[in-house]
Design a protein around this motif. Structure first.
Motif, mmCIF file in Angstrom:
data_model
loop_
_atom_site.group_PDB
_atom_site.id
_atom_site.type_symbol
_atom_site.label_atom_id
_atom_site.label_comp_id
_atom_site.label_asym_id
_atom_site.label_seq_id
_atom_site.Cartn_x
_atom_site.Cartn_y
_atom_site.Cartn_z
ATOM 1 N N VAL A 47 0.894 -1.331 -0.091
ATOM 2 C CA VAL A 47 0.178 -0.092 0.175
ATOM 3 C C VAL A 47 1.022 1.182 0.100
ATOM 4 O O VAL A 47 0.520 2.188 -0.824
ATOM 5 N N LEU A 48 1.836 1.235 0.708
ATOM 6 C CA LEU A 48 2.699 2.565 0.729
ATOM 7 C C LEU A 48 3.494 2.784 -0.199
ATOM 8 O O LEU A 48 3.864 3.673 -0.909
ATOM 9 N N THR A 49 3.943 1.763 -0.954
ATOM 10 C CA THR A 49 4.485 1.718 -2.121
ATOM 11 C C THR A 49 3.676 2.389 -3.286
ATOM 12 O O THR A 49 4.211 3.507 -3.919
ATOM 13 N N LYS A 50 2.499 2.089 -3.458
ATOM 14 C CA LYS A 50 1.358 2.474 -4.305
ATOM 15 C C LYS A 50 1.526 4.071 -4.142
ATOM 16 O O LYS A 50 1.249 4.920 -5.209
ATOM 17 N N VAL A 51 1.237 4.421 -2.711
ATOM 18 C CA VAL A 51 0.957 5.795 -2.532
ATOM 19 C C VAL A 51 2.006 6.575 -2.762
ATOM 20 O O VAL A 51 1.959 7.770 -3.373
ATOM 21 N N LEU A 87 10.910 0.319 -10.231
ATOM 22 C CA LEU A 87 10.711 1.507 -9.814
ATOM 23 C C LEU A 87 10.035 1.029 -8.272
ATOM 24 O O LEU A 87 10.214 1.544 -7.098
ATOM 25 N N ASP A 88 8.909 0.218 -8.262
ATOM 26 C CA ASP A 88 8.292 -0.422 -7.177
ATOM 27 C C ASP A 88 9.131 -1.119 -6.313
ATOM 28 O O ASP A 88 9.076 -0.953 -5.017
ATOM 29 N N GLU A 89 9.932 -1.906 -6.856
ATOM 30 C CA GLU A 89 11.091 -2.644 -6.067
ATOM 31 C C GLU A 89 12.054 -1.787 -5.289
ATOM 32 O O GLU A 89 12.219 -1.807 -4.085
ATOM 33 N N ALA A 90 12.494 -0.742 -6.032
ATOM 34 C CA ALA A 90 13.351 0.305 -5.215
ATOM 35 C C ALA A 90 12.661 0.993 -4.161
ATOM 36 O O ALA A 90 13.348 1.259 -3.417
ATOM 37 N N ILE A 91 11.461 1.490 -4.527
ATOM 38 C CA ILE A 91 10.641 2.113 -3.395
ATOM 39 C C ILE A 91 10.393 1.366 -2.235
ATOM 40 O O ILE A 91 10.434 1.609 -1.124
ATOM 41 N N LYS A 126 10.705 4.548 -14.921
ATOM 42 C CA LYS A 126 9.111 4.963 -15.720
ATOM 43 C C LYS A 126 8.362 4.667 -14.674
ATOM 44 O O LYS A 126 8.463 3.747 -13.646
ATOM 45 N N PRO A 127 7.128 5.459 -14.564
ATOM 46 C CA PRO A 127 6.092 5.337 -13.623
ATOM 47 C C PRO A 127 5.461 3.812 -13.637
ATOM 48 O O PRO A 127 4.990 3.412 -12.824
ATOM 49 N N THR A 128 5.633 3.234 -15.030
ATOM 50 C CA THR A 128 4.807 1.964 -14.877
ATOM 51 C C THR A 128 5.887 0.946 -14.479
ATOM 52 O O THR A 128 5.710 -0.417 -14.660
ATOM 53 N N SER A 129 7.133 1.281 -14.136
ATOM 54 C CA SER A 129 8.313 0.316 -14.095
ATOM 55 C C SER A 129 8.248 -0.500 -12.690
ATOM 56 O O SER A 129 7.963 -0.103 -11.476
ATOM 57 N N TYR A 158 11.207 8.313 -2.537
ATOM 58 C CA TYR A 158 10.741 8.449 -4.016
ATOM 59 C C TYR A 158 11.852 8.637 -4.887
ATOM 60 O O TYR A 158 12.410 8.048 -5.674
ATOM 61 N N TYR A 159 12.762 9.905 -4.457
ATOM 62 C CA TYR A 159 13.788 10.249 -5.300
ATOM 63 C C TYR A 159 15.150 9.468 -5.024
ATOM 64 O O TYR A 159 15.701 9.225 -6.074
ATOM 65 N N GLU A 160 15.464 8.921 -4.182
ATOM 66 C CA GLU A 160 16.358 8.138 -3.582
ATOM 67 C C GLU A 160 15.937 6.792 -4.575
ATOM 68 O O GLU A 160 16.969 6.130 -5.104
ATOM 69 N N ALA A 161 14.671 6.258 -4.525
ATOM 70 C CA ALA A 161 14.713 5.192 -5.321
ATOM 71 C C ALA A 161 14.851 5.208 -6.904
ATOM 72 O O ALA A 161 15.457 4.602 -7.657
ATOM 73 N N LYS A 162 14.213 6.665 -7.226
ATOM 74 C CA LYS A 162 14.160 6.820 -8.791
ATOM 75 C C LYS A 162 15.626 6.942 -9.302
ATOM 76 O O LYS A 162 16.001 6.724 -10.329
ATOM 77 N N ASN A 163 16.445 7.722 -8.417
ATOM 78 C CA ASN A 163 17.890 8.246 -8.709
ATOM 79 C C ASN A 163 18.693 7.038 -8.722
ATOM 80 O O ASN A 163 19.766 7.082 -9.290
ATOM 81 N N SER A 164 18.357 5.794 -8.090
ATOM 82 C CA SER A 164 19.142 4.644 -7.982
ATOM 83 C C SER A 164 18.937 3.904 -9.265
ATOM 84 O O SER A 164 19.797 2.986 -9.440
ATOM 85 N N LEU A 165 18.048 4.317 -10.189
ATOM 86 C CA LEU A 165 17.755 3.541 -11.259
ATOM 87 C C LEU A 165 18.304 4.346 -12.774
ATOM 88 O O LEU A 165 18.225 5.503 -12.525
ATOM 89 N N ARG A 166 18.341 3.684 -13.894
ATOM 90 C CA ARG A 166 18.526 4.163 -15.029
ATOM 91 C C ARG A 166 17.352 4.896 -15.436
ATOM 92 O O ARG A 166 16.290 4.500 -14.953
ATOM 93 N N GLU A 167 17.397 6.009 -16.188
ATOM 94 C CA GLU A 167 16.236 6.705 -16.905
ATOM 95 C C GLU A 167 14.907 5.673 -17.109
ATOM 96 O O GLU A 167 14.096 5.613 -17.031
ATOM 97 N N ILE A 168 15.515 4.637 -17.998
ATOM 98 C CA ILE A 168 14.492 3.779 -18.701
ATOM 99 C C ILE A 168 13.866 2.739 -17.514
ATOM 100 O O ILE A 168 12.849 2.306 -17.754
ATOM 101 N N GLU A 169 14.609 2.963 -16.428
ATOM 102 C CA GLU A 169 13.935 1.868 -15.334
ATOM 103 C C GLU A 169 13.071 2.497 -14.592
ATOM 104 O O GLU A 169 12.460 1.870 -13.541
#
Length: 700
Positions: A91-95, A183-187, A177-180, A164-175
């Motif tokens: 639930v928290l990951t989705k939010v 990104l869910d795993e990193a969050i 994406k909002p549907t990735s 959110y930004y720690e998770a996002k910035n730990s990935l490549r840009e293509i990884e």
């Protein structure tokens, strides 16, 4: 069930383990052994879309006539800490993802609404494996959702942006994406790390976890009485088959088929760690057993009564696309269970999963070396005959019929030939699959178990494939295989029993013998050193949640380790792991150790064996057959080490490494877990002796 005025409900009887796909007709096998009245109740949990949540043991006994006794052990932890964490993170990951994917922050009020909605949706899950909260009222589920939201909202308001930004910035840009999914795993991983430092938040989550379980336990005791409990800790409920209307609420609550997607109720079996159902044995079964001395010897208990157990496992391939998971489950059924016969339910017709099951069984039998009979129950013969009759009639030239009255009937010889061909093919496949044992204990039984709907039953068909023939063959196979191990020994009582069984176990002596064995150099070589190496190889790793939960909730409770292999290039924040040290602990329980304990720590103050040979036979049975070393391992590593580690923190990293640290102390030369070892071994030894006495002793 009752011994010397004391009530024991552990199913210590000869047991058939039934394995089959969903819809194969496993449950209709109950009709062979029990009465029509009892079957009407038992069959309520089967049917289209049914989904057993776990194993369910049924014991058919001549001690009962017009009653069913449902015995259940209440789970220590019904809704697990792991389930709550998984739900909470989802639930928290989705939010978190929702509120930053468009690079803006929504109002706190909207976040609160989505949190409450997310938790309510999760608590309303129709997935059987996580649906325990469905037994609570809608109001209770809403209260829980709002309670979690209230203490989670301040944390999210403060930490969401950073996470959110720690998770996002730990990935490549293509990884990223909002549907990735990455990104869910990193969050998810960043949330775990952050929550580990939120001591107060974790304490409140634990309070909610306790609250949920307290409500579920109240629900359990809405059907079972706290005062109706056996000497071996089963709560029980008695159904009067002559007045089932008086138990209708209990029957509907227990005997549900769990098809939540179709609006059915969830059975209260989900609240239990073990369920045993005692039902009356039908007259045909009793007559057949009593008329055969060999059968009577096999199925007779130490008080002279007849009992036969049937363990109904969950149907395979029920809404499951994970073929490997299903095969692993089949391997567990074949190799990790204790039973007296294995029944593979393989219908000759009408089972969509039939070919899958056959292929998996062939692969699974490759290393099967147990000297137990395998019964291939080729049921649904009636459906095959009915189908062939329809095909035959479709081929008739209707213009040649006199007033359309004449129809074609397949002869018995044609039916027999086709059944023999199908059954013979299955038998040969399974025979060839067995590489490590002879095939003399593999038996095929073609039959029909339920009353046919359209098929005309002839005398020849009934005699060859009817339920009576199937029952006779099953009991014959069992008695032939087990008679050599079913001879009873005499034990003379000299006083009234207080514990129910005439033996005593000296716990302090067991402790001394464990210490002596632990200090043996062979223990260091076979147990301590390899276990410590394996523990050190895993320390510091972050397991994936699915791998951790598989280890802790699927494998350790059975005394087994687990290897989690993940794609570390994809799950960049997690590592594979391999926990093998449970096998090292199992090596500690040698036949010599158990024999030494029996000789020095077990006494018989209430009587004696008629002969020394009889006493030695019981010792051999406990040493070689009834003592379960895997359950000893489970008591040590799951009930103690793992459950203690679950209290240590929130993230999978913290809990996994705490588990390893605890186990490290369990395997050191200066063992700090001797008391735990002693308790676990004493409990399992008591079970092993109890089973040996109930199956192999006559009390006089």
């Amino acid at each position: 069930m009752s011994e010397n005025g004391l009530l024991f409900l552990s199913p210590d009887v000869r047991t058939i383990e039934k394995v089959g796909s969903t819809g194969s007709g496993k449950t209709y096998g109950d009709l062979l052994f029990t009465t029509q009245e009892a079957f009407k109740v038992l069959s309520l949990s089967s049917g289209e879309g049914s989904a057993s949540l776990g194993d369910q043991t049924k014991v058919y006994t001549d001690r009962l006539i017009d009653q069913i006794v449902v015995a259940a052990k209440l789970s220590d932890e019904i809704y697990t800490w792991a389930q709550l964490i998984e739900m909470y993170l989802k639930v928290l990951t989705k939010v978190v993802k929702t509120y930053y994917k468009d690079n803006h922050i929504e109002k706190s009020e909207q976040m609160e609404k989505e949190l409450v909605g997310g938790f309510i949706e999760a608590l309303n899950s129709t997935r059987n494996t996580e649906a325990q909260p469905r037994l609570l009222s809608e109001g209770q589920r809403s209260e829980i959702a709002m309670q979690i939201t209230a203490y989670s909202l301040p944390f999210l308001n403060q930490k969401t942006q950073t996470i959110y930004y720690e998770a996002k910035n730990s990935l490549r840009e293509i990884e990223a994406k909002p549907t990735s999914r990455k990104l869910d795993e990193a969050i998810n991983q960043r949330l775990q790390i952050a929550i580990d430092f939120e001591t107060l938040l974790v304490e409140k989550l634990r309070a909610t976890h306790g609250f949920i379980n307290s409500l579920l336990k109240q629900h359990f005791f809405g059907y079972f009485s706290e005062n109706e409990i056996s000497n071996d800790d089963y709560y029980y409920y008695i159904i009067d088959l002559k007045q089932t209307e008086e138990s209708i609420d209990f029957i509907e609550a227990m005997f549900s088929n769990n098809d939540l997607s179709s609006g059915k109720k969830l059975s209260i079996e989900v609240l239990c760690s073990d369920v045993v159902i005692y039902a009356p044995m039908n007259e045909g079964t009793k007559r057949l057993i009593r008329s055969n001395r060999k059968m009577e010897m096999v199925f007779q208990g130490m008080d002279g009564s007849l009992s036969l157990g049937s363990r109904d496992t969950r149907g395979m391939y029920h809404e499951s696309a994970d073929q490997k998971k299903e095969f692993d489950y089949l391997q567990e059924l074949l190799y990790d269970r204790s039973y007296d016969a294995l029944m593979l339910v393989c219908p000759v017709f009408g089972d969509n999963n039939h070919s899958k099951l056959r292929e998996d069984i062939k692969a699974g039998l490759g290393n099967y070396s147990k000297q137990t009979p395998i019964i291939i129950l080729n049921n649904k013969v009636d459906l095959l005959i009915d189908d062939r009759s329809k095909e035959s009639n479709q081929l008739i030239d209707l213009f040649e019929l006199d007033d359309f009255q004449r129809t074609s009937e397949i002869s018995f010889d044609e039916i027999k030939a086709e059944i023999n061909e199908r059954v013979g093919s299955i038998h040969q496949e399974f025979q060839l699959a067995q590489q490590k044992r002879g095939n003399s204990l593999l038996v095929t039984i073609p039959c029909y178990l339920k009353p046919p709907s359209t098929m005309k039953i002839t005398h020849e068909i009934h005699e060859a494939y009817g339920p009576k023939k199937a029952l006779q063959l099953i009991l014959t196979v069992l008695s032939d295989a087990l008679v050599s191990s079913s001879e009873k020994v005499d034990f003379s009582l000299n006083s009234t029993l207080e514990s129910g069984l005439p033996f005593e176990i000296n716990r302090m002596k067991i402790r001394e013998l464990i210490i002596e064995a632990w200090n043996n150099p062979q223990s260091a070589k076979r147990v301590q050193q390899p276990a410590l190496i394996n523990i050190k190889d895993n320390l510091g790793k972050t397991p994936h949640g699915r791998g951790y939960n598989a280890l802790g909730y699927n494998y350790l409770p059975k005394g087994n380790g687990w290897t989690s292999n993940i794609d570390e290039s994809y799950f960049t924040n997690c590592q594979s792991f391999s926990v093998t040290f449970p096998a090292n602990l199992r090596n500690f329980i040698t036949s010599e150790l158990i024999g030494n304990i029996i000789d020095k720590a077990v006494s018989y103050p209430n009587g004696k064996f008629k002969t020394v040979e009889g006493q030695n036979k019981i010792k051999d049975i406990v040493q070689m057959r009834t003592f379960r070393s895997n359950i000893f391992v489970a008591n040590v590593l799951f009930d103690n080490a793992f459950k203690e580690a679950e209290k240590a923190g929130f993230s999978y990293y913290v809990r996994f490494n705490k588990f390893l640290e605890i186990c490290h102390n369990y395997f050191k030369e200066q063992n700090t877990a001797i008391e735990i070892y002693t308790d676990a071994l004493s409990r399992e030894l008591e079970h092993a002796f109890g089973l040996a006495f109930r199956l192999h002793v006559y009390l006089k």
